[in-house]
Motif scaffolding. Structure first.
Motif, mmCIF file in Angstrom:
data_model
loop_
_atom_site.group_PDB
_atom_site.id
_atom_site.type_symbol
_atom_site.label_atom_id
_atom_site.label_comp_id
_atom_site.label_asym_id
_atom_site.label_seq_id
_atom_site.Cartn_x
_atom_site.Cartn_y
_atom_site.Cartn_z
ATOM 1 N N GLY A 39 0.860 -1.185 0.000
ATOM 2 C CA GLY A 39 0.000 0.000 0.000
ATOM 3 C C GLY A 39 0.890 1.227 0.000
ATOM 4 N N THR A 40 1.918 1.189 0.853
ATOM 5 C CA THR A 40 2.831 2.333 0.926
ATOM 6 C C THR A 40 3.810 2.351 -0.238
ATOM 7 N N PHE A 41 4.480 1.221 -0.459
ATOM 8 C CA PHE A 41 5.607 1.211 -1.410
ATOM 9 C C PHE A 41 5.092 1.048 -2.839
ATOM 10 N N LEU A 42 4.814 2.172 -3.486
ATOM 11 C CA LEU A 42 4.158 2.129 -4.790
ATOM 12 C C LEU A 42 5.044 1.479 -5.852
ATOM 13 N N ARG A 43 6.357 1.722 -5.754
ATOM 14 C CA ARG A 43 7.225 1.129 -6.777
ATOM 15 C C ARG A 43 7.260 -0.385 -6.660
ATOM 16 N N GLY A 44 6.704 -0.900 -5.522
ATOM 17 C CA GLY A 44 6.673 -2.347 -5.321
ATOM 18 C C GLY A 44 5.386 -2.995 -5.797
ATOM 19 N N SER A 166 8.087 11.787 -13.146
ATOM 20 C CA SER A 166 7.442 10.483 -12.912
ATOM 21 C C SER A 166 6.375 10.601 -11.826
ATOM 22 N N THR A 167 6.549 11.575 -10.916
ATOM 23 C CA THR A 167 5.625 11.656 -9.777
ATOM 24 C C THR A 167 4.301 12.325 -10.131
ATOM 25 N N LEU A 168 4.156 12.756 -11.373
ATOM 26 C CA LEU A 168 2.866 13.345 -11.753
ATOM 27 C C LEU A 168 1.751 12.311 -11.653
ATOM 28 N N VAL A 176 -6.124 14.434 -2.656
ATOM 29 C CA VAL A 176 -6.968 13.880 -1.592
ATOM 30 C C VAL A 176 -6.371 14.165 -0.223
ATOM 31 N N ARG A 177 -5.036 14.227 -0.134
ATOM 32 C CA ARG A 177 -4.421 14.590 1.145
ATOM 33 C C ARG A 177 -4.852 15.997 1.556
ATOM 34 N N VAL A 178 -4.953 16.874 0.560
ATOM 35 C CA VAL A 178 -5.423 18.237 0.837
ATOM 36 C C VAL A 178 -6.873 18.184 1.321
ATOM 37 N N ILE A 262 6.322 21.532 -7.080
ATOM 38 C CA ILE A 262 5.656 20.244 -6.860
ATOM 39 C C ILE A 262 6.172 19.580 -5.588
ATOM 40 N N GLN A 263 7.476 19.729 -5.330
ATOM 41 C CA GLN A 263 8.069 19.114 -4.135
ATOM 42 C C GLN A 263 7.576 19.793 -2.859
ATOM 43 N N GLU A 264 7.528 21.136 -2.912
ATOM 44 C CA GLU A 264 7.046 21.892 -1.725
ATOM 45 C C GLU A 264 5.608 21.508 -1.414
ATOM 46 N N TYR A 315 -5.058 5.723 5.304
ATOM 47 C CA TYR A 315 -5.212 5.788 3.842
ATOM 48 C C TYR A 315 -4.652 7.106 3.304
ATOM 49 N N GLU A 316 -4.502 7.105 1.998
ATOM 50 C CA GLU A 316 -3.951 8.275 1.318
ATOM 51 C C GLU A 316 -2.542 8.588 1.800
ATOM 52 N N GLY A 317 -1.869 7.551 2.240
ATOM 53 C CA GLY A 317 -0.505 7.744 2.729
ATOM 54 C C GLY A 317 -0.478 7.592 4.224
ATOM 55 N N GLU A 318 0.111 6.496 4.691
ATOM 56 C CA GLU A 318 0.180 6.239 6.133
ATOM 57 C C GLU A 318 0.934 7.392 6.774
ATOM 58 N N LEU A 324 7.690 11.336 7.016
ATOM 59 C CA LEU A 324 9.063 11.110 6.530
ATOM 60 C C LEU A 324 9.272 11.752 5.160
ATOM 61 N N GLN A 325 8.204 11.720 4.336
ATOM 62 C CA GLN A 325 8.294 12.382 3.042
ATOM 63 C C GLN A 325 8.508 13.888 3.237
ATOM 64 N N SER A 326 7.733 14.443 4.179
ATOM 65 C CA SER A 326 7.848 15.879 4.459
ATOM 66 C C SER A 326 9.253 16.200 4.972
ATOM 67 N N ALA A 327 9.743 15.354 5.893
ATOM 68 C CA ALA A 327 11.062 15.589 6.502
ATOM 69 C C ALA A 327 12.181 15.479 5.469
ATOM 70 N N ARG A 328 12.015 14.542 4.526
ATOM 71 C CA ARG A 328 13.040 14.350 3.477
ATOM 72 C C ARG A 328 13.229 15.641 2.682
ATOM 73 N N TYR A 329 12.108 16.293 2.421
ATOM 74 C CA TYR A 329 12.154 17.571 1.695
ATOM 75 C C TYR A 329 12.796 18.657 2.559
HETATM 76 C C1 LIG Z 1 -16.705 11.729 9.236
HETATM 77 C C2 LIG Z 1 -15.414 11.526 8.478
HETATM 78 C C3 LIG Z 1 -14.836 12.861 8.266
HETATM 79 C C4 LIG Z 1 -13.768 13.021 7.516
HETATM 80 C C5 LIG Z 1 -13.041 11.864 6.879
HETATM 81 C C6 LIG Z 1 -11.654 12.297 6.472
HETATM 82 C C7 LIG Z 1 -11.408 12.784 5.277
HETATM 83 C C8 LIG Z 1 -12.503 12.959 4.284
HETATM 84 C C9 LIG Z 1 -12.075 13.878 3.214
HETATM 85 C C10 LIG Z 1 -11.514 13.431 2.070
HETATM 86 C C11 LIG Z 1 -11.197 12.003 1.876
HETATM 87 C C12 LIG Z 1 -11.743 11.499 0.565
HETATM 88 C C13 LIG Z 1 -11.476 10.255 0.164
HETATM 89 C C14 LIG Z 1 -10.538 9.381 0.953
HETATM 90 C C15 LIG Z 1 -11.191 8.129 1.309
HETATM 91 C C16 LIG Z 1 -10.612 6.945 0.993
HETATM 92 C C17 LIG Z 1 -9.724 6.835 -0.196
HETATM 93 C C18 LIG Z 1 -8.364 6.298 0.128
HETATM 94 C C19 LIG Z 1 -7.594 6.115 -0.974
HETATM 95 C C20 LIG Z 1 -6.250 5.625 -0.861
HETATM 96 O O1 LIG Z 1 -5.743 5.278 0.182
HETATM 97 S S1 LIG Z 1 -5.434 5.629 -2.370
HETATM 98 C C21 LIG Z 1 -3.883 4.918 -2.019
HETATM 99 C C22 LIG Z 1 -3.032 5.870 -1.216
HETATM 100 N N1 LIG Z 1 -1.697 5.376 -1.201
HETATM 101 C C23 LIG Z 1 -0.644 6.143 -0.908
HETATM 102 O O2 LIG Z 1 -0.757 7.296 -0.527
HETATM 103 C C24 LIG Z 1 0.708 5.493 -1.106
HETATM 104 C C25 LIG Z 1 1.784 6.197 -0.300
HETATM 105 N N2 LIG Z 1 3.086 5.929 -0.883
HETATM 106 C C26 LIG Z 1 3.673 6.860 -1.719
HETATM 107 O O3 LIG Z 1 3.144 7.897 -2.027
HETATM 108 C C27 LIG Z 1 5.065 6.530 -2.231
HETATM 109 O O4 LIG Z 1 5.266 5.149 -2.243
HETATM 110 C C28 LIG Z 1 6.151 7.175 -1.350
HETATM 111 C C29 LIG Z 1 5.965 6.796 0.103
HETATM 112 C C30 LIG Z 1 6.073 8.655 -1.525
HETATM 113 C C31 LIG Z 1 7.500 6.670 -1.754
HETATM 114 O O5 LIG Z 1 7.673 6.967 -3.127
HETATM 115 P P1 LIG Z 1 8.901 6.328 -3.881
HETATM 116 O O6 LIG Z 1 8.955 4.871 -3.622
HETATM 117 O O7 LIG Z 1 8.858 6.778 -5.270
HETATM 118 O O8 LIG Z 1 10.164 6.835 -3.163
HETATM 119 P P2 LIG Z 1 10.726 8.244 -2.808
HETATM 120 O O9 LIG Z 1 10.371 8.559 -1.406
HETATM 121 O O10 LIG Z 1 12.167 8.162 -3.183
HETATM 122 O O11 LIG Z 1 10.036 9.337 -3.766
HETATM 123 C C32 LIG Z 1 10.627 9.604 -5.025
HETATM 124 C C33 LIG Z 1 10.478 11.088 -5.254
HETATM 125 O O12 LIG Z 1 9.070 11.343 -5.511
HETATM 126 C C34 LIG Z 1 8.636 12.397 -4.698
HETATM 127 N N3 LIG Z 1 7.207 12.200 -4.460
HETATM 128 C C35 LIG Z 1 6.629 11.155 -3.864
HETATM 129 N N4 LIG Z 1 5.298 11.320 -3.825
HETATM 130 C C36 LIG Z 1 5.046 12.495 -4.434
HETATM 131 C C37 LIG Z 1 3.848 13.233 -4.704
HETATM 132 N N5 LIG Z 1 2.641 12.772 -4.341
HETATM 133 N N6 LIG Z 1 3.940 14.401 -5.358
HETATM 134 C C38 LIG Z 1 5.155 14.868 -5.711
HETATM 135 N N7 LIG Z 1 6.355 14.247 -5.485
HETATM 136 C C39 LIG Z 1 6.253 13.066 -4.838
HETATM 137 C C40 LIG Z 1 9.470 12.278 -3.467
HETATM 138 O O13 LIG Z 1 9.466 13.498 -2.748
HETATM 139 C C41 LIG Z 1 10.821 11.963 -4.069
HETATM 140 O O14 LIG Z 1 11.336 13.158 -4.582
HETATM 141 P P3 LIG Z 1 12.915 13.449 -4.446
HETATM 142 O O15 LIG Z 1 13.590 12.302 -5.136
HETATM 143 O O16 LIG Z 1 13.204 13.490 -2.994
HETATM 144 O O17 LIG Z 1 13.104 14.769 -5.137
#
Ligand SMILES: CC/C=C\C/C=C\C/C=C\C/C=C\C/C=C\C/C=C/C(=O)SCCNC(=O)CCNC(=O)[C@H](O)C(C)(C)COP(=O)(O)OP(=O)(O)OC[C@H]1O[C@@H](n2cnc3c(N)ncnc32)[C@H](O)[C@@H]1OP(=O)(O)O
Ligand SMILES: Cc1cc2nc3c(=O)[nH]c(=O)nc-3n(C[C@H](O)[C@H](O)[C@H](O)COP(=O)(O)OP(=O)(O)OC[C@H]3O[C@@H](n4cnc5c(N)ncnc54)[C@H](O)[C@@H]3O)c2cc1C
Length: 556
Positions: A39-44, A166-168, A176-178, A262-264, A315-318, A324-329
């Protein structure tokens, strides 16, 4: 998530083809990314999409048990289509995760199509009505034009064109995180409404013989539980407005091929999603427990509110992973600052010299001044980020690679990202109130809320401020007392401040939080409707209890 992905990742032709079907509810879709094993490791992720140039189709497969799509909302029984995230293979080469539109069920009889096995993953802690499902693909073919090709393309002969970033592909998750930051504000506002209205109705305990039982909202301990959370709900309201503004601005830039922020955006949205959902998750439990036994009843609305909200920490990122993603930046930004680069707005403070000035004993500083206290939040965040960043540098100097150094410093990195998010939230809350056009009376009330948020935020994390000599112990004690002193002032407007959220009773779904405060009569009425009360003697008596009692009575 299905529609936002199509809106963000389709070519204009694909938009014209798919989006009208969605808007007219002629198809219903889900976002199928997570698998049993990842779920977390998308490249996996293991689902594959192999391109067949002979038929100009993609062949989708779930090659292993761990590759079965698992969790996507409405996948089990509802969705006719899905955006499936799969490893793209063309001309013998893997190009990583890409999005594909896959029809799952017939639009005639809703039966699963050939090569598609779908179902519900079974009962969960909450979200009962949502058929989170599983999807197993077996040599399922889709047209080439079903790969979402706004950013990357596969031509009819199989030639791959890579995206500008690639991250687009990850863009929907950022969006959704927003939304979840907003969701946190809403959930905490609901919980505060229920708890504070009920606390105004509930009377309990006799403080002095003969005196009437006081409203529990009059107890300082009850106020200390609830008013900082009420203030947090207001803080998160203003933060989600600011976050959405930043998201919209950066997304507009991305749509004009400007990827500079995009990173910020990723770092800020990750940190705020994690911070606000963690704080709200804990706050929902405090609100429930503040309502005593009735808080534990389904009638209170808390069980469902908690069970439906708590997965937003996962969901939407543990949350830990996102911190850790935020801290890496942030670590990257410290490096950039040290090499003289200009930092973007939300992290520019990392290049300022905010070195702690030892406060000593009685510093004579105005500890009630919010602008001054926000500067202390900034100092705390900067210190924590630089400390964690230095830890990473020391790891590398000791011979680790960057991944190893980041991993070994990860506990401190999470703390740093939390401090950064907390600073952003406190600053945004205070600054938003300055811009608010409101009467002086309203400004005064909101200033009380901002003050208790800022004071209590320091009180609950006072170790951070004292360890770095940002505050002395006595100053921290003073700020803690300032928070307590504000409670009776906030008490005056507490019910009005939750009424201001304007949740209709039908939305709040809480007998305790009813607008009319008529709790006891409606609790009793609610209980009458319990299924167990359909008969005076429950049918189970005749099968179990009756025979048992009679058997034992005959022994007397
Ligand atoms: C009553 C109830 C009230 C309220 C309820 C609460 C909320 C309601 C409101 C809205 C909710 C609506 C719907 C949600 C409901 C359910 C839906 C749920 C859906 C899901 O869960 S979908 C699946 C979600 N999954 C994830 O989020 C996966 C998380 N994992 C990742 O994103 C990546 O694997 C991870 C951890 C970032 C690692 O990526 P990677 O393996 O590529 O490694 P790196 O860390 O090296 O990253 C490479 C590079 O990419 C940059 N990057 C990563 N992500 C992004 C991004 N999103 N955008 C831009 N850039 C990104 C990263 O910073 C690295 O950059 P760098 O090399 O450092 O420059
Ligand atoms: C109610 C609900 C709805 C969902 N809806 C959808 C949906 O619609 N579509 C969809 O695709 N998915 C959906 N999901 C799945 C969700 O996105 C994943 O569960 C989530 O991304 C977490 O991944 P995981 O389950 O693999 O947890 P894991 O990553 O296995 O997390 C387990 C633990 O491992 C830790 N961990 C993992 N990686 C690291 C690391 N690099 N460093 C440090 N610690 C780490 C985590 O912090 C956590 O403590 C949903 C989930 C739920 C609960």
């Amino acid at each position: 998530m299905f529609i936002p992905t199509l809106e963000r990742q389709c070519t204009s032709e694909q938009r014209e083809k798919f989006l009208p079907l969605c808007y007219d509810y002629r198809i219903i879709g889900t976002y199928a990314q997570t698998e049993l094993g990842h779920g977390t490791f998308l490249r996996g992720l293991e689902t594959t999409a192999h391109y067949d140039p002979n038929t100009q189709e993609f062949i989708l497969n779930s090659p292993t048990i761990s590759s079965i799509k698992w969790w996507p909302g409405a996948l089990g029984k509802t969705s006719t289509h899905a955006v499936v995230l799969a490893q793209l293979y063309t001309l013998g080469k893997c190009h990583g995760i890409h999005p594909f539109v896959v029809q799952l069920r017939s639009l005639d009889d809703h039966k699963p199509l050939r090569g598609i096995t779908v179902g519900d993953i079974g009962p969960k802690m909450g979200f009962g009505p949502n058929d989170n499902g599983y999807l197993k693909l077996h040599k399922h073919r889709i047209p080439r034009t079903n790969m979402l090709m706004k950013y990357s393309q596969v031509s009819p002969d199989g030639t791959y064109t890579k995206p500008p970033r690639s991250t687009l592909t990850y863009g929907t998750m950022t969006f959704v995180r927003v939304l979840i930051v907003h969701g946190s504000a809403i959930a905490l506002a609901k919980a505060s409404t229920i708890a504070i209205r009920y606390s105004a109705v509930r009377r309990q305990s006799e403080l002095r013989p003969g005196e009437p039982e006081p409203q529990i909202l009059s107890y300082p301990t009850q106020q200390h539980k609830l008013f900082p959370l009420l203030a947090t709900a207001y803080a998160f309201h203003f933060v989600q407005l600011a976050m959405m503004k930043i998201y919209t601005d950066v997304n507009d830039q991305i749509n004009n091929s400007n990827f500079s922020r995009i990173q910020e955006l990723h770092a800020l949205s990750s940190g705020l999603k994690a911070f606000t959902s963690w704080v709200t998750n804990a706050g929902l439990e405090v609100c429930r427990m503040s309502c005593g036994g009735h808080g534990y009843s389904q009638a209170s609305g808390f069980p469902r509110l908690y069970a439906d909200f708590t997965p937003s920490c996962t969901y939407e990122g543990e949350n830990t992973v996102l911190m850790l993603q935020s801290a890496r930046y942030l670590v990257k930004c410290v490096r950039d600052a040290r090499s003289g680069k200009t930092l973007p707005g939300t992290v520019s403070y990392l290049s300022e010299d905010v070195s702690a000035v030892h406060s000593g004993g009685s510093s004579g500083r105005d500890l009630s001044n919010l602008d001054f206290l926000i500067s202390l939040y900034k100092q705390r965040a900067s210190n924590q980020v630089h400390f964690a960043s230095d830890k990473v540098d020391r790891g590398i100097s000791a011979g680790m690679d960057l991944v190893g150094a980041l991993n070994s410093a990860s506990v401190h990195l999470v703390s740093a990202a939390k401090a950064h998010s907390h600073y952003f939230i406190a600053k945004t809350f205070v600054e938003s109130l300055k811009l608010l056009k409101a009467s002086s009376e309203l400004q005064n009330v909101l200033h009380q809320l901002a003050s208790v948020y800022v004071f209590e935020g320091i009180a609950q994390s006072s170790g951070d401020f004292i360890e770095d000599y940002i505050l002395s112990g006595s100053e921290a004690k003073t700020i803690r007392q300032l928070a307590v002193d504000l409670l009776p002032l906030i008490r005056v407007n507490a019910v009005s401040l939750v009424d201001a959220f304007s949740f209709r009773d039908e939305v709040l779904q809480s007998v305790l939080g009813r607008y009319d405060g008529n709790v006891y009569e409606n609790l009793f009425k609610w209980a009458q409707n319990s299924p167990l009360n359909k008969t005076d003697v429950h049918p189970s008596y005749h099968k179990y209890l009756g025979p048992l009692l009679k058997r034992n009575q005959s022994k007397l």
